[in-house]
Design a protein around this motif. Structure first.
Motif, PDB file in Angstrom:
ATOM      1  N   ALA A   2      10.695  -5.759  -4.402  1.00 41.04           N
ATOM      2  CA  ALA A   2       9.460  -6.033  -5.147  1.00 41.04           C
ATOM      3  C   ALA A   2       8.526  -6.976  -4.404  1.00 41.04           C
ATOM      4  N   GLU A   3       9.107  -7.896  -3.621  1.00 38.57           N
ATOM      5  CA  GLU A   3       8.248  -8.875  -2.919  1.00 38.57           C
ATOM      6  C   GLU A   3       7.359  -8.204  -1.885  1.00 38.57           C
ATOM      7  N   LYS A   4       7.715  -6.995  -1.471  1.00 32.89           N
ATOM      8  CA  LYS A   4       6.885  -6.210  -0.536  1.00 32.89           C
ATOM      9  C   LYS A   4       6.373  -4.955  -1.242  1.00 32.89           C
ATOM     10  N   LYS A   5       6.217  -5.062  -2.543  1.00 25.31           N
ATOM     11  CA  LYS A   5       5.703  -3.948  -3.358  1.00 25.31           C
ATOM     12  C   LYS A   5       6.527  -2.673  -3.144  1.00 25.31           C
ATOM     13  N   ASN A   6       7.816  -2.867  -2.828  1.00 28.99           N
ATOM     14  CA  ASN A   6       8.750  -1.742  -2.624  1.00 28.99           C
ATOM     15  C   ASN A   6       8.335  -0.812  -1.484  1.00 28.99           C
ATOM     16  N   ALA A   7       7.664  -1.381  -0.469  1.00 25.51           N
ATOM     17  CA  ALA A   7       7.394  -0.587   0.745  1.00 25.51           C
ATOM     18  C   ALA A   7       8.734  -0.158   1.326  1.00 25.51           C
ATOM     19  N   LEU A   8       8.806   1.083   1.782  1.00 21.77           N
ATOM     20  CA  LEU A   8      10.093   1.627   2.236  1.00 21.77           C
ATOM     21  C   LEU A   8      10.332   1.309   3.710  1.00 21.77           C
ATOM     22  N   CYS A  12       5.776   1.715  -5.454  1.00 28.77           N
ATOM     23  CA  CYS A  12       6.071   1.747  -4.021  1.00 28.77           C
ATOM     24  C   CYS A  12       4.768   1.730  -3.224  1.00 28.77           C
ATOM     25  N   ALA A  13       4.682   0.785  -2.252  1.00 29.34           N
ATOM     26  CA  ALA A  13       3.460   0.658  -1.420  1.00 29.34           C
ATOM     27  C   ALA A  13       3.522   1.550  -0.190  1.00 29.34           C
ATOM     28  N   GLY A  14       4.393   2.545  -0.220  1.00 30.19           N
ATOM     29  CA  GLY A  14       4.431   3.491   0.902  1.00 30.19           C
ATOM     30  C   GLY A  14       5.372   3.037   1.995  1.00 30.19           C
ATOM     31  N   ASN A  15       5.224   3.678   3.130  1.00 27.75           N
ATOM     32  CA  ASN A  15       6.054   3.303   4.278  1.00 27.75           C
ATOM     33  C   ASN A  15       5.741   1.864   4.682  1.00 27.75           C
ATOM     34  N   ASP A  16       6.762   1.139   5.145  1.00 29.82           N
ATOM     35  CA  ASP A  16       6.513  -0.212   5.639  1.00 29.82           C
ATOM     36  C   ASP A  16       5.576  -0.130   6.841  1.00 29.82           C
ATOM     37  N   LEU A  17       4.403  -0.765   6.720  1.00 26.42           N
ATOM     38  CA  LEU A  17       3.390  -0.618   7.770  1.00 26.42           C
ATOM     39  C   LEU A  17       3.781  -1.361   9.048  1.00 26.42           C
ATOM     40  N   SER A  18       4.658  -2.362   8.948  1.00 23.20           N
ATOM     41  CA  SER A  18       5.083  -3.008  10.199  1.00 23.20           C
ATOM     42  C   SER A  18       6.029  -2.080  10.968  1.00 23.20           C
ATOM     43  N   LYS A  55      -3.183  -8.296  10.022  1.00 30.58           N
ATOM     44  CA  LYS A  55      -3.972  -9.534  10.175  1.00 30.58           C
ATOM     45  C   LYS A  55      -4.612 -10.005   8.892  1.00 30.58           C
ATOM     46  N   ARG A  56      -4.641  -9.148   7.847  1.00 26.80           N
ATOM     47  CA  ARG A  56      -5.523  -9.461   6.720  1.00 26.80           C
ATOM     48  C   ARG A  56      -5.120 -10.738   5.995  1.00 26.80           C
ATOM     49  N   LYS A  57      -3.851 -11.104   6.043  1.00 31.78           N
ATOM     50  CA  LYS A  57      -3.410 -12.336   5.372  1.00 31.78           C
ATOM     51  C   LYS A  57      -3.704 -13.574   6.202  1.00 31.78           C
ATOM     52  N   GLN A  58      -4.031 -13.340   7.495  1.00 35.73           N
ATOM     53  CA  GLN A  58      -4.230 -14.503   8.376  1.00 35.73           C
ATOM     54  C   GLN A  58      -5.673 -14.998   8.374  1.00 35.73           C
TER      55      GLN A  58
HETATM   56  N1  COA Z   1       4.233  -2.279   4.369  1.00 33.70           N
HETATM   57  C1  COA Z   1       4.640  -3.537   4.598  1.00 33.70           C
HETATM   58  N2  COA Z   1       4.364  -4.562   3.771  1.00 33.70           N
HETATM   59  C2  COA Z   1       3.658  -4.296   2.676  1.00 33.70           C
HETATM   60  C3  COA Z   1       3.184  -3.023   2.378  1.00 33.70           C
HETATM   61  C4  COA Z   1       3.500  -1.976   3.275  1.00 33.70           C
HETATM   62  N3  COA Z   1       3.140  -0.719   3.062  1.00 33.70           N
HETATM   63  N4  COA Z   1       2.478  -3.078   1.228  1.00 33.70           N
HETATM   64  C5  COA Z   1       2.520  -4.352   0.824  1.00 33.70           C
HETATM   65  N5  COA Z   1       3.226  -5.084   1.693  1.00 33.70           N
HETATM   66  C6  COA Z   1       3.507  -6.524   1.612  1.00 33.70           C
HETATM   67  C7  COA Z   1       2.274  -7.362   1.930  1.00 33.70           C
HETATM   68  O1  COA Z   1       2.111  -7.519   3.327  1.00 33.70           O
HETATM   69  C8  COA Z   1       2.655  -8.651   1.231  1.00 33.70           C
HETATM   70  O2  COA Z   1       3.582  -9.327   2.027  1.00 33.70           O
HETATM   71  P1  COA Z   1       3.465 -10.956   2.217  1.00 33.70           P
HETATM   72  O3  COA Z   1       3.533 -11.507   0.818  1.00 33.70           O
HETATM   73  O4  COA Z   1       4.641 -11.290   3.064  1.00 33.70           O
HETATM   74  O5  COA Z   1       2.132 -11.188   2.870  1.00 33.70           O
HETATM   75  C9  COA Z   1       3.394  -8.183  -0.013  1.00 33.70           C
HETATM   76  O6  COA Z   1       3.843  -6.859   0.279  1.00 33.70           O
HETATM   77  C10 COA Z   1       2.535  -8.118  -1.250  1.00 33.70           C
HETATM   78  O7  COA Z   1       1.405  -7.289  -0.960  1.00 33.70           O
HETATM   79  P2  COA Z   1      -0.113  -7.706  -1.331  1.00 33.70           P
HETATM   80  O8  COA Z   1      -1.008  -6.914  -0.457  1.00 33.70           O
HETATM   81  O9  COA Z   1      -0.245  -9.184  -1.319  1.00 33.70           O
HETATM   82  O10 COA Z   1      -0.200  -7.193  -2.843  1.00 33.70           O
HETATM   83  P3  COA Z   1      -1.489  -6.653  -3.591  1.00 33.70           P
HETATM   84  O11 COA Z   1      -1.066  -6.504  -5.011  1.00 33.70           O
HETATM   85  O12 COA Z   1      -2.685  -7.491  -3.274  1.00 33.70           O
HETATM   86  O13 COA Z   1      -1.755  -5.210  -2.961  1.00 33.70           O
HETATM   87  C11 COA Z   1      -1.164  -2.980  -2.205  1.00 33.70           C
HETATM   88  C12 COA Z   1      -0.784  -4.177  -3.092  1.00 33.70           C
HETATM   89  C13 COA Z   1      -0.019  -2.000  -2.258  1.00 33.70           C
HETATM   90  C14 COA Z   1      -2.457  -2.371  -2.722  1.00 33.70           C
HETATM   91  C15 COA Z   1      -1.414  -3.489  -0.767  1.00 33.70           C
HETATM   92  O14 COA Z   1      -0.323  -4.299  -0.375  1.00 33.70           O
HETATM   93  C16 COA Z   1      -1.562  -2.380   0.222  1.00 33.70           C
HETATM   94  O15 COA Z   1      -2.605  -1.778   0.343  1.00 33.70           O
HETATM   95  N6  COA Z   1      -0.474  -2.084   0.984  1.00 33.70           N
HETATM   96  C17 COA Z   1      -0.512  -1.078   2.002  1.00 33.70           C
HETATM   97  C18 COA Z   1      -0.358   0.291   1.390  1.00 33.70           C
HETATM   98  C19 COA Z   1      -0.361   1.384   2.439  1.00 33.70           C
HETATM   99  O16 COA Z   1      -1.354   1.604   3.094  1.00 33.70           O
HETATM  100  N7  COA Z   1       0.798   2.050   2.604  1.00 33.70           N
HETATM  101  C20 COA Z   1       0.991   3.060   3.568  1.00 33.70           C
HETATM  102  C21 COA Z   1       0.522   4.378   3.044  1.00 33.70           C
HETATM  103  S1  COA Z   1       0.779   5.667   4.219  1.00 33.70           S
END
Ligand code: COA
Length: 247
Positions: A18-24, A58-64, A243-246
């Protein structure tokens, strides 16, 4: 980071990052594909339920992880492909309970689910083009089939979210529920399904899905996706997210 539990022939797979919005990440993909294969082969499992902890599905695939592959630091992860193939080939019914954001694979996964329950606060988006990427999980085929080309292209091209009521009206979901009830509703539906004749359910699902086409589309998408991941467009988008958090 995937919690698994089995009760009354329902295998529940709960995204628990949940802390990473369930990114996979890779480990989560591996567990999910292993569990889907287990569901296929275990006669005591009739239904799979996907749900998630926290405020987002789920916020999708882990972008890192995407960034690491794009930069050449690591090879593409086979577990992502394994999960997609398991989805394409699954014959046990899948149910989903979705609250908050469902982004990328968090949304396209729903196109492989047979019953989908959305919370009132659910927001579905497929922002592949925003990231310089292309659709995955056979969504380039399944989404236009489900909601029509015009709506699907709009979702892909602009990456805008659709809310729960819109997703329901587009035929992506079965019902919209109060947010605090959605997981219970989906669980009850999963148990109701599990009590139906499993042979007939599986045969019905097989008739409704063309696995060969899904596999072929996924193969093509993976090829283009892998090329796009190394594009300057994708690299710039991934860098901007990192970079957006920095700033
Ligand atoms: N991969 C890796 N980390 C992710 C992530 C992802 N897809 N989505 C969210 N996170 C992380 C954020 O970096 C943050 O981490 P931090 O607290 O260590 O900085 C944490 O999850 C919380 O996310 P945050 O962006 O602060 O929450 P929010 O409620 O403001 O926004 C989202 C939620 C999902 C809208 C936003 O995080 C987002 O757009 N994520 C990317 C989604 C995406 O493009 N996925 C890939 C699709 S192909």
């Amino acid at each position: 980071m995937i919690h698994t539990s089995t009760h009354n022939q329902v295998l529940r797979l709960t995204l628990a990052r949940a802390e990473k919005k369930n990114a996979l990440n890779g480990e989560m993909y591996r567990t999910l594909s292993e569990q889907l294969l287990r569901a296929e082969s275990d006669p005591d499992i009739h239904v799979v339920l996907f749900d998630a902890e926290g405020d987002s599905f789920c916020a999708g695939n882990d972008l890192s992880d995407f960034a690491a592959v794009a930069s050449g630091a690591v090879e593409p992860q086979p577990q992502v492909r394994d999960f997609l193939h398991a989805l394409a080939e699954g014959t046990k019914p899948y149910v989903a309970a979705v609250q908050g954001k469902a982004v990328g694979i968090g949304a396209t996964l729903l196109l492989h689910c047979d019953l989908v329950y959305l919370a009132q606060d659910a927001q579905l988006s497929t922002p592949f083009v925003n990231l310089g990427l292309v659709p995955e999980a056979a969504s380039s085929y399944l989404l236009p089939c489900r909601i029509g080309h015009a709506r699907a292209f709009e979702m892909f091209a602009f990456g805008k979210s659709i809310d729960a009521a819109t997703a329901l009206s587009f035929g992506i979901a079965n019902a919209v529920e109060p947010t605090h009830e959605v997981r219970e509703t989906a669980l009850a539906a999963a148990h109701a399904l599990a009590s139906r004749p499993i042979g007939a359910l599986q045969a019905t699902k097989k008739l409704m899905r063309d696995t060969q086409t899904l596999r072929a589309v996924m193969g093509k998408e993976i090829e283009v996706f892998s090329e796009r991941l190394k594009s300057t467009e994708a690299m710039a988008a991934l860098k901007a997210f990192a970079k957006r958090k920095q700033v």
